[in-house]
Design a protein around this motif. Structure first.
Motif, PDB file in Angstrom:
ATOM      1  N   LEU A 116       1.007  -1.336   0.016  1.00  0.00           N
ATOM      2  CA  LEU A 116       0.063  -0.100  -0.080  1.00  0.00           C
ATOM      3  C   LEU A 116       0.926   1.183   0.074  1.00  0.00           C
ATOM      4  N   PRO A 117       0.407   2.244  -0.877  1.00  0.00           N
ATOM      5  CA  PRO A 117       1.385   3.512  -0.790  1.00  0.00           C
ATOM      6  C   PRO A 117       1.324   4.254   0.657  1.00  0.00           C
ATOM      7  N   PRO A 118       2.402   4.532   1.163  1.00  0.00           N
ATOM      8  CA  PRO A 118       2.736   5.025   2.615  1.00  0.00           C
ATOM      9  C   PRO A 118       1.845   6.298   2.627  1.00  0.00           C
ATOM     10  N   PHE A 119       1.894   7.066   1.570  1.00  0.00           N
ATOM     11  CA  PHE A 119       1.254   8.441   1.580  1.00  0.00           C
ATOM     12  C   PHE A 119      -0.309   8.280   2.026  1.00  0.00           C
ATOM     13  N   GLY A 120      -1.003   7.430   0.905  1.00  0.00           N
ATOM     14  CA  GLY A 120      -2.280   6.906   1.321  1.00  0.00           C
ATOM     15  C   GLY A 120      -2.863   6.298   2.430  1.00  0.00           C
ATOM     16  N   VAL A 121      -1.874   5.482   2.958  1.00  0.00           N
ATOM     17  CA  VAL A 121      -2.315   4.891   4.393  1.00  0.00           C
ATOM     18  C   VAL A 121      -2.184   5.743   5.305  1.00  0.00           C
ATOM     19  N   ILE A 122      -1.157   7.061   5.251  1.00  0.00           N
ATOM     20  CA  ILE A 122      -0.913   7.900   6.116  1.00  0.00           C
ATOM     21  C   ILE A 122      -2.401   8.654   6.336  1.00  0.00           C
ATOM     22  N   ILE A 123      -2.707   9.193   5.310  1.00  0.00           N
ATOM     23  CA  ILE A 123      -3.869   9.961   5.107  1.00  0.00           C
ATOM     24  C   ILE A 123      -5.123   9.326   5.248  1.00  0.00           C
ATOM     25  N   THR A 158      -9.515   8.014  10.538  1.00  0.00           N
ATOM     26  CA  THR A 158      -9.949   7.147  11.592  1.00  0.00           C
ATOM     27  C   THR A 158      -9.976   8.032  12.879  1.00  0.00           C
ATOM     28  N   PRO A 159     -10.673   7.198  13.883  1.00  0.00           N
ATOM     29  CA  PRO A 159     -10.550   7.696  15.039  1.00  0.00           C
ATOM     30  C   PRO A 159      -9.210   8.183  15.844  1.00  0.00           C
ATOM     31  N   LEU A 160      -8.329   7.721  15.223  1.00  0.00           N
ATOM     32  CA  LEU A 160      -6.891   8.008  15.888  1.00  0.00           C
ATOM     33  C   LEU A 160      -6.635   9.596  15.347  1.00  0.00           C
ATOM     34  N   GLY A 161      -7.158  10.165  14.262  1.00  0.00           N
ATOM     35  CA  GLY A 161      -6.974  11.580  13.939  1.00  0.00           C
ATOM     36  C   GLY A 161      -5.661  11.878  13.377  1.00  0.00           C
ATOM     37  N   PHE A 162      -5.387  13.144  13.389  1.00  0.00           N
ATOM     38  CA  PHE A 162      -4.090  13.551  12.899  1.00  0.00           C
ATOM     39  C   PHE A 162      -3.090  13.667  14.138  1.00  0.00           C
ATOM     40  N   GLY A 163      -1.705  13.584  13.722  1.00  0.00           N
ATOM     41  CA  GLY A 163      -0.813  13.661  14.805  1.00  0.00           C
ATOM     42  C   GLY A 163       0.247  12.625  14.941  1.00  0.00           C
ATOM     43  N   GLN A 164       1.166  12.415  15.824  1.00  0.00           N
ATOM     44  CA  GLN A 164       2.047  11.447  15.629  1.00  0.00           C
ATOM     45  C   GLN A 164       1.752  10.121  16.000  1.00  0.00           C
ATOM     46  N   PRO A 165       0.643   9.472  16.645  1.00  0.00           N
ATOM     47  CA  PRO A 165       0.230   8.131  16.981  1.00  0.00           C
ATOM     48  C   PRO A 165      -0.230   7.625  15.642  1.00  0.00           C
ATOM     49  N   THR A 166      -1.004   8.361  14.753  1.00  0.00           N
ATOM     50  CA  THR A 166      -1.260   7.845  13.358  1.00  0.00           C
ATOM     51  C   THR A 166      -0.025   7.908  12.485  1.00  0.00           C
ATOM     52  N   ALA A 167       1.014   8.874  12.741  1.00  0.00           N
ATOM     53  CA  ALA A 167       1.982   8.692  11.865  1.00  0.00           C
ATOM     54  C   ALA A 167       2.808   7.270  12.258  1.00  0.00           C
ATOM     55  N   ILE A 168       3.019   7.258  13.485  1.00  0.00           N
ATOM     56  CA  ILE A 168       3.699   6.026  13.908  1.00  0.00           C
ATOM     57  C   ILE A 168       3.119   4.507  13.441  1.00  0.00           C
ATOM     58  N   LEU A 169       1.826   4.752  13.543  1.00  0.00           N
ATOM     59  CA  LEU A 169       1.056   3.350  12.817  1.00  0.00           C
ATOM     60  C   LEU A 169       1.452   3.314  11.587  1.00  0.00           C
ATOM     61  N   ILE A 209       3.166  -0.102   9.750  1.00  0.00           N
ATOM     62  CA  ILE A 209       2.648  -0.703   8.552  1.00  0.00           C
ATOM     63  C   ILE A 209       3.788  -1.065   7.305  1.00  0.00           C
ATOM     64  N   ALA A 210       4.368   0.374   7.326  1.00  0.00           N
ATOM     65  CA  ALA A 210       5.217   0.248   5.993  1.00  0.00           C
ATOM     66  C   ALA A 210       6.336  -0.480   6.226  1.00  0.00           C
ATOM     67  N   ALA A 232       8.909   8.698   7.105  1.00  0.00           N
ATOM     68  CA  ALA A 232       8.665   9.608   8.104  1.00  0.00           C
ATOM     69  C   ALA A 232       8.363  11.146   7.518  1.00  0.00           C
ATOM     70  N   THR A 233       9.068  11.144   6.315  1.00  0.00           N
ATOM     71  CA  THR A 233       8.984  12.780   6.107  1.00  0.00           C
ATOM     72  C   THR A 233       7.449  12.832   5.421  1.00  0.00           C
ATOM     73  N   LEU A 234       6.517  12.024   5.283  1.00  0.00           N
ATOM     74  CA  LEU A 234       5.115  12.066   4.823  1.00  0.00           C
ATOM     75  C   LEU A 234       4.264  12.477   6.132  1.00  0.00           C
TER      76      LEU A 234
END
Length: 258
Positions: free
Chosen positions: A111-118, A123-134, A138-139, A201-203
């Motif tokens: 899965l494209p990392p950019f698409g996964v992050i967006i 989701t209920p995780l919302g924006f921020g570092q926890p979502t980026a870490i998840l 996955i990546a 992580a740049t994304l």
């Protein structure tokens, strides 16, 4: 003994000691010379007020700390989750479900990392570092998982049977025979995961998680190539540094086992 390269292809580790030796010397030189060239070039440029604020040392260090935090936490989570799962999948009792789980892991990594992050940001995780870490987990999950399974699968079965023959339990055989022999391959998977996380992580900036991508995206939007150049150079240097440290660890393990 083989390991998965960044492209997911198994390749030799120990057979290239001379190649590793050259990299141990060459990579740090490339990092230092590359950053010196970039900084030397920027010193000849006249930076406007926007670039001066964006490239102030305290700002760059803050973004770098955010980047390292995302990379470190996600990699630790991958190690904690993927290695035990890989050990379980390498056991005969789970042989039937192994192909399906590895295929699912391959699908998730494709899965494209950019698409996964967006997508995760909505989701209920919302924006921020926890979502980026998840998203980073996955990546980079598959290389560690696959290398753990491959590394344990390549252990000479006669050694395992010999260990069982002298009275070792299954747990003792795993801890004292299989895992030590599989460590070089498992370490190669962790090395790949680290390098993947540096770039991905740049994304994180697109969901407000910070990192060096914040400078890259901001400077691109404002049409300031100098800021983009510096941040991109730092990301490239960080990826090379992480890969070099991983190579050092692999080399140390190979020497210890030879």
């Amino acid at each position: 003994m083989t390991a998965l390269a960044p492209g997911g292809v198994a390749g030799p580790i120990r057979s290239g000691r001379s190649r590793i030796d050259r990299r141990l010397v060459g990579v740090p030189v490339i990092i230092v010379v590359g950053l010196a060239l970039v900084l030397g070039y920027l010193s000849t440029q006249t930076l406007d007020s926007v670039e001066q604020r964006a490239l102030a040392p305290d700002v760059v260090l803050d973004r770098l700390r955010e980047h390292l935090f995302l990379m470190a936490v996600s990699t630790v989570l991958v190690i904690v989750l993927a290695i035990p799962l890989g050990i379980l999948l390498s056991r005969p009792a789970l042989r039937r479900v192994r192909p399906g789980l590895l295929a699912f892991g391959g699908f998730m990594q494709a899965l494209p990392p950019f698409g996964v992050i967006i997508l995760l940001a909505f989701t209920p995780l919302g924006f921020g570092q926890p979502t980026a870490i998840l998203a980073l987990v996955i990546a980079s999950f598959l290389p560690v998982l696959t290398n753990t399974v491959v590394g344990l699968g390549q252990v000479d079965r006669s050694l395992v049977e010999a260990a069982r023959g002298i009275g070792m339990s299954a747990r003792q055989t795993l801890l004292q025979v299989e895992l030590p022999l599989a460590v070089p391959v498992m370490l190669a998977g962790v090395r790949v995961a680290l390098v993947l996380n540096v770039g991905t992580a740049t994304l994180a900036t697109f969901i407000g998680a910070g990192g060096l991508g914040n400078i890259i995206d901001g400077m691109l939007r404002l049409g300031r190539p100098n800021g983009t150049l510096l941040a991109a150079a730092l990301v490239a240097a960080l990826a090379l540094l992480v890969d070099w440290l991983g190579g050092l660890a692999e080399y140390a393990v190979a020497r210890r086992g030879s």
